[in-house]
Every structure is written in C-alpha cells, then in structure tokens.
Design an enzyme around this catalytic site. Structure first.
Site, PDB file in Angstrom:
ATOM      1  CE1 TYR A  71      -3.315  -2.893   0.240  1.00  0.00           C
ATOM      2  CE2 TYR A  71      -3.863  -2.204   2.406  1.00  0.00           C
ATOM      3  CZ  TYR A  71      -4.067  -3.108   1.276  1.00  0.00           C
ATOM      4  OH  TYR A  71      -4.785  -3.931   1.105  1.00  0.00           O
ATOM      5  N   GLY A  72       1.964   1.470  -0.709  1.00  0.00           N
ATOM      6  CA  GLY A  72       2.756   2.543  -0.838  1.00  0.00           C
ATOM      7  C   GLY A  72       3.290   2.599   0.368  1.00  0.00           C
TER       8      GLY A  72
END
Length: 272
Positions: A71-72
């Site tokens: 998720y980054g």
C-alpha cells in the site's frame, strides 16, 4: 441527533483471541494512488487529514486497521500517526506483495517473509503486529504448500512478533487450506461476488477468523441501482456467523460515518 456507532458490537475473530469491530479501516488510500481500482479518483490525504480520519474511526467504534507493504507508504505513515494509541488498535498487515515503480512483485520465501515482518514492525513503530496475512498473487494453494511462508509466520507467532496469521487469497481451495493451519482468511464477498462463501462457512464451523475485502466492490457497489446498496451489502455480510469484520477503504469522513451508521443499524436489527 445520536450517531449510530460500533461501540459494543465487537466480535471475536475466530479463536485468534482478537476482538474486532465489525468494520475495519483499510488504508491503501493513505499510501498509494497508482494501480488501484476505485471508480472515482482521490487525493492521498495529508497528515492532518489522516489524523482526523483515524480519530473519527476510533470515535465511531472502529478498532481494526488494515495495511500492507504493497500500500505504498501506508505503513510508514501509520507509525507516527498511531503513536500513543497502540493498544487502541488491532493492526493487520501483510507479506508477499511489494509495489514498486507502479508494479507489483511477489516474494513468499521464508527470508523475505521474515524481512517483511521485521520491516513492518519498524515502520509501524510497534513490537507486535496482531495479524499478518499472506498477500496472494492468486496461486493460493501453491504458495501455502511450497513457499515456506506459513511455516515462517508460525515461527514469528511463536516469537511473539505477530499474534495470528492467515491468507488474503483469491480461491476457495486456498482459503480452506489457509484456515486448516492458520488463524484467519481474508476473502472477497459482496453483492456481485459470492464464490468464496464456503470459506466463511468452514470458518464458522471450525472457530476460524474471516475478514472481508471488497465488501462494497471497491466502491462500485455504491453505484448499483437499488434503494440502498450499502445496506444490502452489509445485510449479506453480517447475517453470516463466520464473518468477523469487513474492511472499508475510504478517506472520506462522510462516507466512513455513513458506512458505520448503516452497519450498526443492520447488526443491531439482526440481534433482535
């Protein structure tokens, strides 16, 4: 006007020992805006906005937060944002998928699994992660049987670095296998996709945990015709005895409040 909340509606996540709110907050939108499948564009919130969103989630009775290395920068942001609140949250993260330069890559080896968990602990500024899920690429059964990832997670659980483990998978066969030796499975279940229901049935019969992803079909359910597709979605989910919590990924305080109100209403009516 009294706002409906999820306080007092927590439920056990199988026999993991974790008590979770019926809705969890998904945090992909705190860290990544590439390669996502939401129907509308969005802006990653700044720290003040993210802090207010997390405070609202707590006020509404949400205690489950879902993140992942894929998720980054979600994990890196959550560490500072959750300082001083660790015991207020059940934290779920993942291993296996990395997202770099706009693309996903997968590594389920024991070495990478341990490295990933140790990195997540540092990013989240905690000495334990309540639940780690294997972030499957779709080859659920092969991953669980051949990669060594589950054996490594079992070791990390014995070491106290994680509380429970399981699979965020894509197949019924994988979900069932994940529950035989693990604590939890995250499955897709919504108005348009019900193929993984047998996994929830197995969990209910064997005291295992179930988390739901794409409960609102990544937001697409909200665009469907009908009187109240969100309510219909939650009625589908919360009438099943095996389901612990549905992960809702939003950065909109309005949508978060509406989702909580609808879920609380559905669950309380079901209990009468």
């Amino acid at each position: 006007m009294t706002v409906a909340t999820l306080h007092g509606l927590e439920r056990p996540l199988g026999s993991s020992g974790l008590l979770v709110s019926p809705l969890g907050l998904g945090t992909v939108k705190l860290g990544r805006d590439q390669g996502v499948k939401y129907p509308a564009s969005f802006r990653i919130p700044d720290d003040d906005e993210a802090r207010r969103l997390l405070a609202l989630a707590r006020d509404l009775g949400i205690n489950l937060i879902d993140t992942a290395p894929a998720y980054g920068v979600s994990e890196e942001r959550l560490g500072p944002l959750l300082r001083g609140q660790r015991d207020a949250w059940v934290i779920v993260s993942k291993v296996g998928e990395e997202f770099e330069n706009g693309r996903s890559r997968f590594d389920f080896s024991p070495q990478h699994t341990r490295l990933s968990v140790e990195r997540s602990l540092k990013r989240l500024e905690t000495d334990r992660i309540d639940l780690i899920l294997v972030h499957s690429d779709g080859n659920d059964v092969a991953i669980l049987r051949d990669s060594g990832v589950y054996q490594t997670l079992a070791e990390l659980k014995r070491e106290g670095k994680i509380g429970a483990f399981g699979l965020s998978g894509k197949t019924v066969e994988g979900g069932l296998l994940a529950l035989e030796e693990g604590d939890c499975a995250m499955i897709t279940l919504n108005l348009g996709e019900r193929s993984e229901l047998p996994v929830a049935d197995y969990a209910a019969a064997h005291g295992k945990g179930i988390l739901i992803k794409k409960a609102l079909a990544s937001g697409h359910a909200c665009l469907q015709p009908g009187d109240d597709p969100v309510r219909a979605s939650f009625e589908l989910l919360f009438r099943h005895p095996g389901i612990g919590s549905a992960i809702i990924g939003t950065v909109s305080p309005k949508h978060l409040s509406q989702n909580v109100s609808t879920a609380a209403t559905v669950i309380r009516l079901k209990s009468y």
